[in-house]
Structures are given as C-alpha cells and as structure tokens.
Motif scaffolding. Structure first.
Motif, PDB file in Angstrom:
ATOM      1  N   LEU A 155       0.820  -1.223   0.000  1.00 51.05           N
ATOM      2  CA  LEU A 155       0.000   0.000   0.000  1.00 51.05           C
ATOM      3  C   LEU A 155       0.848   1.263   0.000  1.00 51.05           C
ATOM      4  CD1 LEU A 155      -2.608  -1.088   2.711  1.00 51.05           C
ATOM      5  CD2 LEU A 155      -2.829  -1.268   0.225  1.00 51.05           C
ATOM      6  N   PHE A 156       2.165   1.092  -0.090  1.00 48.40           N
ATOM      7  CA  PHE A 156       3.059   2.239   0.048  1.00 48.40           C
ATOM      8  C   PHE A 156       2.782   3.306  -1.009  1.00 48.40           C
ATOM      9  CE2 PHE A 156       7.026   4.292  -1.332  1.00 48.40           C
ATOM     10  CZ  PHE A 156       7.317   5.014  -0.186  1.00 48.40           C
ATOM     11  N   LEU A 157       2.675   2.910  -2.272  1.00 51.02           N
ATOM     12  CA  LEU A 157       2.480   3.892  -3.332  1.00 51.02           C
ATOM     13  C   LEU A 157       1.159   4.632  -3.176  1.00 51.02           C
ATOM     14  CD1 LEU A 157       3.805   1.937  -6.458  1.00 51.02           C
ATOM     15  CD2 LEU A 157       4.956   3.722  -5.142  1.00 51.02           C
ATOM     16  N   ALA A 158       0.100   3.912  -2.803  1.00 50.57           N
ATOM     17  CA  ALA A 158      -1.202   4.559  -2.647  1.00 50.57           C
ATOM     18  C   ALA A 158      -1.180   5.557  -1.491  1.00 50.57           C
ATOM     19  CB  ALA A 158      -2.281   3.513  -2.426  1.00 50.57           C
ATOM     20  N   VAL A 159      -0.618   5.153  -0.346  1.00 49.05           N
ATOM     21  CA  VAL A 159      -0.572   6.059   0.811  1.00 49.05           C
ATOM     22  C   VAL A 159       0.334   7.246   0.528  1.00 49.05           C
ATOM     23  CG1 VAL A 159       0.077   6.226   3.246  1.00 49.05           C
ATOM     24  CG2 VAL A 159      -1.097   4.185   2.407  1.00 49.05           C
ATOM     25  N   ALA A 160       1.462   7.002  -0.111  1.00 47.46           N
ATOM     26  CA  ALA A 160       2.374   8.100  -0.437  1.00 47.46           C
ATOM     27  C   ALA A 160       1.723   9.099  -1.387  1.00 47.46           C
ATOM     28  CB  ALA A 160       3.650   7.549  -1.039  1.00 47.46           C
ATOM     29  N   ALA A 161       0.938   8.595  -2.348  1.00 46.02           N
ATOM     30  CA  ALA A 161       0.262   9.500  -3.276  1.00 46.02           C
ATOM     31  C   ALA A 161      -0.783  10.352  -2.559  1.00 46.02           C
ATOM     32  CB  ALA A 161      -0.395   8.690  -4.390  1.00 46.02           C
ATOM     33  N   VAL A 162      -1.548   9.740  -1.640  1.00 42.38           N
ATOM     34  CA  VAL A 162      -2.549  10.501  -0.886  1.00 42.38           C
ATOM     35  C   VAL A 162      -1.877  11.557  -0.012  1.00 42.38           C
ATOM     36  CG1 VAL A 162      -4.312  10.339   0.907  1.00 42.38           C
ATOM     37  CG2 VAL A 162      -4.237   8.648  -0.936  1.00 42.38           C
ATOM     38  N   VAL A 189      -0.995  10.551   8.892  1.00 42.81           N
ATOM     39  CA  VAL A 189      -1.278   9.281   8.207  1.00 42.81           C
ATOM     40  C   VAL A 189       0.005   8.676   7.649  1.00 42.81           C
ATOM     41  CG1 VAL A 189      -2.434   8.248   6.218  1.00 42.81           C
ATOM     42  CG2 VAL A 189      -3.672   9.835   7.695  1.00 42.81           C
ATOM     43  N   LEU A 190       0.845   9.502   7.047  1.00 45.48           N
ATOM     44  CA  LEU A 190       2.082   9.005   6.467  1.00 45.48           C
ATOM     45  C   LEU A 190       3.023   8.472   7.555  1.00 45.48           C
ATOM     46  CD1 LEU A 190       3.639   8.662   3.833  1.00 45.48           C
ATOM     47  CD2 LEU A 190       4.608  10.951   4.176  1.00 45.48           C
ATOM     48  N   PHE A 191       3.108   9.185   8.687  1.00 43.04           N
ATOM     49  CA  PHE A 191       3.961   8.729   9.785  1.00 43.04           C
ATOM     50  C   PHE A 191       3.444   7.402  10.366  1.00 43.04           C
ATOM     51  CE2 PHE A 191       4.882   8.575  14.352  1.00 43.04           C
ATOM     52  CZ  PHE A 191       6.266   8.590  14.313  1.00 43.04           C
ATOM     53  N   GLY A 192       2.137   7.304  10.548  1.00 42.13           N
ATOM     54  CA  GLY A 192       1.563   6.061  11.066  1.00 42.13           C
ATOM     55  C   GLY A 192       1.771   4.900  10.114  1.00 42.13           C
ATOM     56  N   PHE A 193       1.678   5.184   8.829  1.00 38.44           N
ATOM     57  CA  PHE A 193       1.899   4.118   7.857  1.00 38.44           C
ATOM     58  C   PHE A 193       3.339   3.615   7.920  1.00 38.44           C
ATOM     59  CE2 PHE A 193       3.368   2.882   3.612  1.00 38.44           C
ATOM     60  CZ  PHE A 193       2.537   1.802   3.371  1.00 38.44           C
ATOM     61  N   PHE A 194       4.301   4.520   8.061  1.00 38.92           N
ATOM     62  CA  PHE A 194       5.702   4.109   8.130  1.00 38.92           C
ATOM     63  C   PHE A 194       5.957   3.261   9.381  1.00 38.92           C
ATOM     64  CE2 PHE A 194       6.858   7.440   4.987  1.00 38.92           C
ATOM     65  CZ  PHE A 194       7.622   6.634   4.148  1.00 38.92           C
ATOM     66  N   VAL A 195       5.293   3.570  10.465  1.00 42.04           N
ATOM     67  CA  VAL A 195       5.448   2.749  11.671  1.00 42.04           C
ATOM     68  C   VAL A 195       4.934   1.330  11.406  1.00 42.04           C
ATOM     69  CG1 VAL A 195       4.693   2.442  14.053  1.00 42.04           C
ATOM     70  CG2 VAL A 195       5.378   4.706  13.247  1.00 42.04           C
ATOM     71  N   LEU A 196       3.746   1.246  10.805  1.00 45.94           N
ATOM     72  CA  LEU A 196       3.204  -0.070  10.469  1.00 45.94           C
ATOM     73  C   LEU A 196       4.088  -0.805   9.458  1.00 45.94           C
ATOM     74  CD1 LEU A 196      -0.618   0.768  10.141  1.00 45.94           C
ATOM     75  CD2 LEU A 196       0.557  -0.362  12.052  1.00 45.94           C
ATOM     76  N   MET A 232       5.995  -3.455  -3.477  1.00 44.57           N
ATOM     77  CA  MET A 232       5.418  -3.267  -4.803  1.00 44.57           C
ATOM     78  C   MET A 232       3.995  -3.818  -4.846  1.00 44.57           C
ATOM     79  SD  MET A 232       8.562  -4.158  -7.405  1.00 44.57           S
ATOM     80  CE  MET A 232       8.934  -5.728  -6.625  1.00 44.57           C
ATOM     81  N   ILE A 233       3.172  -3.212  -5.663  1.00 45.67           N
ATOM     82  CA  ILE A 233       1.828  -3.716  -5.870  1.00 45.67           C
ATOM     83  C   ILE A 233       1.916  -5.118  -6.477  1.00 45.67           C
ATOM     84  CG2 ILE A 233      -0.352  -3.328  -7.091  1.00 45.67           C
ATOM     85  CD1 ILE A 233       0.221  -0.357  -6.972  1.00 45.67           C
ATOM     86  N   ARG A 234       1.064  -5.993  -6.039  1.00 46.58           N
ATOM     87  CA  ARG A 234       1.180  -7.407  -6.409  1.00 46.58           C
ATOM     88  C   ARG A 234       1.216  -7.612  -7.919  1.00 46.58           C
ATOM     89  NH1 ARG A 234       0.330 -12.416  -4.060  1.00 46.58           N
ATOM     90  NH2 ARG A 234      -0.458 -14.015  -5.471  1.00 46.58           N
ATOM     91  N   ARG A 235       0.370  -6.940  -8.653  1.00 50.00           N
ATOM     92  CA  ARG A 235       0.294  -7.158 -10.099  1.00 50.00           C
ATOM     93  C   ARG A 235       1.505  -6.579 -10.819  1.00 50.00           C
ATOM     94  NH1 ARG A 235      -4.972  -4.041 -11.968  1.00 50.00           N
ATOM     95  NH2 ARG A 235      -5.762  -5.291 -10.226  1.00 50.00           N
TER      96      ARG A 235
END
Length: 205
Positions: free
Chosen positions: A115-122, A141-148, A188-191
């Motif tokens: 989900l990195f690319l989607a969260v980074a874009a948002v 949101v970006l900081f919380g995502f990096f922790v996860l 990376m996105i799975r596809r």
C-alpha cells in the motif's frame, strides 16, 4: 568321396540356417529403416521438422528490418520467460531456488508495503491542500503508515529467515540480502511484481 555332377547345384541349406540368416537380415533391415525404437509423437516430429531457410536479404534495408524483427522476438521470449520465473531468463539477483522461496513467502501473505504507493500518493496530494488541518492529517497518516511498515517488515524478515533455514539448512545464506530482497518486493503492488507471483494469497511457502 562325393562327386559333383556338372550343371548340378549344391543342396539347399537346412531350415535352421536359413531361418537364422533371415532373422539377422530382418534385424539389420529394421535398424537401417529406423525401427526398433518408439515412434515419435506427431507434435515432436513437427517440432523437429524445419522448413526451407528464408532467402537472404537483397537490400540493406531488408536486412536491417529482419535483424530488428529477430531482436524483437528474442526480447519478447526473454521477457515472457523472466515473467514466468524461468531461471535461464532471469537476472542474477532473481535466480535460484532460495530467491524463489523468498518470493513465494512474500507473495503468499498480505503486506503493508504493497500500500506504500497509494498512501504516499494521498499524503503527497494532501501537502498541496491550503488547509493546515489537511496537511497535518496527511503527515500523521504518512507517519503512522511508516510505523506499520517497519513492524510488518520486521515480521516478514523473521518469516523469511525461518523459512529459508528450514528449507535449506545446509547452505550458507546471506540473510541480509535475502531479507532486503523480500522487503523490497513486498513494497510493490502485487500485479506489478517481477517475476510474477506464482502462489496465491494465503499459501504457505
């Protein structure tokens, strides 16, 4: 003493000798005719059958066009072989059963990193909004995502180590490189992953 009369032939050979000679002759004819082995399948025979060679190019333009077609065909074959995970077409960093096992471990689980690319874009879009509240929320949101992401990467790294050591215990592994290889693939996105995933989600490697 036996006399031979003129114009008279010798006696015919015995049945045993003639049958033995005919048997040997039959075996030689079979070997010469290509028998004595399994008949090839139709698709195998067609695969080995080669048609007449193409005529040589008559102009430099035609030769250049034919060369480009051959190069495009080789690139397509290489790309398809690498996408399906054929070691003979893969780059050095993706070759070997250990790397394939790491890919299966990553592809068999749901990764936060995908989900990195989607969260980074948002988060990037939020930084362009004039509202300070939206900017603060995007940064949070970006900081919380990096922790996860860090936590999930640690869990993934441990799983990679355990699986590789259990499957290939007698080999000397560079665990840091294998762990980083798996983590970078998980972001990376799975596809979009290359080589393409060969296991479905939820499959245990």
């Amino acid at each position: 003493m036996k006399l031979r009369l003129p114009g008279r032939r010798d006696a015919a050979p015995t049945p045993d000798a003639s049958s033995a000679d005919s048997g040997e002759l039959t075996q030689e004819l079979l070997r010469a005719g290509g028998k004595g082995r399994p008949t090839p399948r139709r698709n195998e025979a067609q695969g080995r059958r080669q048609g007449p060679p193409p005529p040589p190019p008559t102009t430099r333009k035609e030769a250049y066009k034919r060369m480009r077609e051959q190069q495009a065909l080789r690139r397509s074959e290489t790309r398809q072989g690498a996408a399906r995970g054929d070691d003979s077409f893969l780059p050095a960093r993706d070759r070997g059963p250990v790397r394939k096992l790491v890919r299966d471990v990553v592809d068999g689980r749901r990764n936060i990193g995908s989900l990195f690319l989607a969260v980074a874009a948002v988060a990037l879009i939020g930084t362009f909004v004039p509202s300070l509240a939206v900017k603060a929320y995007s940064s949070f949101v970006l900081f919380g995502f990096f922790v996860l992401l860090v936590i999930d990467s640690v869990v993934l790294g441990r799983k990679i180590k355990q699986t590789v050591l259990a499957r290939f215990p007698d080999q000397d592994h560079r665990m840091k490189g294998l762990v980083w290889y798996g983590i970078s693939r998980s972001t990376m996105i799975r596809r979009w992953r290359f080589p393409k995933p060969e296991v479905s989600l939820g499959t245990k490697a």
